[in-house]
Scaffold this motif. Structure first.
Motif, PDB file in Angstrom:
ATOM      1  N   VAL A 226      69.675   3.217  58.946  1.00  0.00           N
ATOM      2  CA  VAL A 226      70.472   4.310  59.513  1.00  0.00           C
ATOM      3  C   VAL A 226      71.494   3.678  60.457  1.00  0.00           C
ATOM      4  CG1 VAL A 226      70.449   6.407  60.902  1.00  0.00           C
ATOM      5  CG2 VAL A 226      68.552   5.917  59.327  1.00  0.00           C
ATOM      6  N   LEU A 227      72.758   3.975  60.253  1.00  0.00           N
ATOM      7  CA  LEU A 227      73.813   3.380  61.062  1.00  0.00           C
ATOM      8  C   LEU A 227      73.777   3.937  62.486  1.00  0.00           C
ATOM      9  CD1 LEU A 227      76.770   3.422  58.500  1.00  0.00           C
ATOM     10  CD2 LEU A 227      75.114   1.595  58.943  1.00  0.00           C
ATOM     11  N   GLN A 228      73.967   3.038  63.440  1.00  0.00           N
ATOM     12  CA  GLN A 228      73.970   3.418  64.852  1.00  0.00           C
ATOM     13  C   GLN A 228      75.307   3.040  65.472  1.00  0.00           C
ATOM     14  OE1 GLN A 228      71.332   5.004  66.001  1.00  0.00           O
ATOM     15  NE2 GLN A 228      70.041   4.648  64.198  1.00  0.00           N
ATOM     16  N   LYS A 229      75.755   3.822  66.447  1.00  0.00           N
ATOM     17  CA  LYS A 229      77.007   3.518  67.117  1.00  0.00           C
ATOM     18  C   LYS A 229      76.948   2.115  67.699  1.00  0.00           C
ATOM     19  CE  LYS A 229      80.363   5.242  70.475  1.00  0.00           C
ATOM     20  NZ  LYS A 229      80.693   6.313  71.448  1.00  0.00           N
ATOM     21  N   GLY A 230      77.991   1.336  67.441  1.00  0.00           N
ATOM     22  CA  GLY A 230      78.057  -0.031  67.939  1.00  0.00           C
ATOM     23  C   GLY A 230      77.608  -1.070  66.944  1.00  0.00           C
ATOM     24  N   ASP A 231      76.934  -0.654  65.852  1.00  0.00           N
ATOM     25  CA  ASP A 231      76.554  -1.605  64.807  1.00  0.00           C
ATOM     26  C   ASP A 231      77.789  -2.223  64.171  1.00  0.00           C
ATOM     27  OD1 ASP A 231      73.848  -1.073  65.054  1.00  0.00           O
ATOM     28  OD2 ASP A 231      73.770   0.300  63.338  1.00  0.00           O
ATOM     29  N   LEU A 232      77.683  -3.475  63.787  1.00  0.00           N
ATOM     30  CA  LEU A 232      78.666  -4.061  62.883  1.00  0.00           C
ATOM     31  C   LEU A 232      78.139  -3.922  61.466  1.00  0.00           C
ATOM     32  CD1 LEU A 232      79.977  -7.428  64.408  1.00  0.00           C
ATOM     33  CD2 LEU A 232      81.233  -5.299  64.088  1.00  0.00           C
ATOM     34  N   VAL A 233      78.955  -3.393  60.564  1.00  0.00           N
ATOM     35  CA  VAL A 233      78.565  -3.257  59.164  1.00  0.00           C
ATOM     36  C   VAL A 233      79.348  -4.265  58.327  1.00  0.00           C
ATOM     37  CG1 VAL A 233      78.557  -1.745  57.145  1.00  0.00           C
ATOM     38  CG2 VAL A 233      77.984  -0.825  59.382  1.00  0.00           C
ATOM     39  N   LEU A 234      78.650  -5.007  57.512  1.00  0.00           N
ATOM     40  CA  LEU A 234      79.288  -5.949  56.590  1.00  0.00           C
ATOM     41  C   LEU A 234      79.278  -5.317  55.204  1.00  0.00           C
ATOM     42  CD1 LEU A 234      78.787  -9.786  56.509  1.00  0.00           C
ATOM     43  CD2 LEU A 234      78.845  -8.475  54.389  1.00  0.00           C
TER      44      LEU A 234
END
Length: 303
Positions: free
Chosen positions: A79-87
């Motif tokens: 689950v994506l969270q604010k501040g994550d870097l997504v590749l």
């Protein structure tokens, strides 16, 4: 067979740029869909829907993850969270059977923090300097080393390495943060022709594969020729198991600030990748530009 296939015709380049047009739309959609609370596979589904409208297929299984430090990570369950870097490493195959291979890294929530921004810009500088160095006759091995030098210089200024830049690169110590090769040939396959034998495609009598960790994974080391198409995909990764293993054995401790690396647990990874044609006088990035500067990424994610 390698000699026949590695020099791409204008028609082949056009097929690859057709694939890149759709791939670019997929990447922009992923940037704009990656909001806090969204599950990774939901974004992957949006990208694949864009591609399937053309009745096309993925060139390889998508790598889309907030765990970007896991190379070739095909799980999409976070689950994506604010501040994550997504590749996001995703490409499709054109109707004529030619592949694209693009990677972008961006922040969930649409804004890089200060540390992410600094490291991201080092990777971008690695890629831009590598692309600028590409021309016929240049060994891709040397372009890889140039990218590694740019990384070490930038990361030394942030406290991760200490010592002469060239020594750090030649020793292989840099690979704690950049453990793969700079790129590979691409065409009818995403790793073009490597089914015939990776060393037959990427090396020749004048260039031998390195035994060093990291550099040994460089798929293409030989001198470049006009008409080749290749990927340029530098990265910086903070891999806890790798950092712990090297620290336990004291590997390259004269160059690596392990305390600084230990602070980066949970950061993930950054990679930026484009497909590049070797021209008679230099190189050309194929396809229409896909956002990749900090400013471009933040702007597109706010739309």
């Amino acid at each position: 067979m390698v000699a026949l296939r590695e020099i791409k015709s204008a028609e082949e380049v056009a097929e690859m740029e057709a694939a890149l047009a759709v791939t670019g739309a997929m990447h922009v959609a992923a940037m704009q869909s990656s909001r806090p609370g969204v599950v990774e596979h939901q974004v992957v589904g949006i990208m694949e829907g864009i591609m399937r409208r053309h009745d096309w297929q993925l060139a390889y299984p998508s790598i889309f993850s907030r765990r970007g430090e896991v190379l070739h990570n095909h799980a999409h369950d976070n689950v994506l969270q604010k501040g994550d870097l997504v590749l996001n490493d995703t490409g499709c195959t054109s109707g004529g059977g030619y592949a694209s291979d693009i990677t972008r890294t961006f922040p969930v929530g649409g804004r890089f923090n200060q540390q992410q921004r600094k490291l991201y810009n080092i990777v971008l500088d690695m890629q831009l300097q590598a692309i600028a160095a590409i021309k016929p006759g240049v060994r891709y091995l040397d372009v890889h080393k140039l990218a590694a030098q740019v990384m070490v210089q930038g990361m030394s200024e942030l406290g991760f390495f200490h010592g002469p830049v060239e020594e750090i690169v030649e020793s292989g110590a840099y690979a704690i943060a950049f453990p793969h090769g700079l790129g590979h040939q691409i065409g009818m396959d995403v790793h073009d022709m490597e089914g015939l034998g990776e060393d037959l495609v990427g090396y020749d009598d004048s260039v031998q594969r390195s035994p060093l960790f990291g550099l040994g994974y460089l798929r293409l080391g030989k001198a470049l020729k006009a008409g080749m198409v290749l990927t340029v995909e530098p990265g910086i990764y903070f891999i806890p198991a790798l950092i712990a293993a090297w620290q336990a054995e004291g590997r390259h401790s004269q160059y690596i600030n392990y305390a600084r690396f230990a602070e980066m647990t949970g950061f993930g990874g950054i990679r930026i990748e484009d497909n590049v044609l070797v021209t008679e006088s230099g190189s050309r990035v194929l396809g229409e530009p896909i956002p990749k500067t900090v400013e471009e990424l933040e702007a597109i994610m706010q739309q």
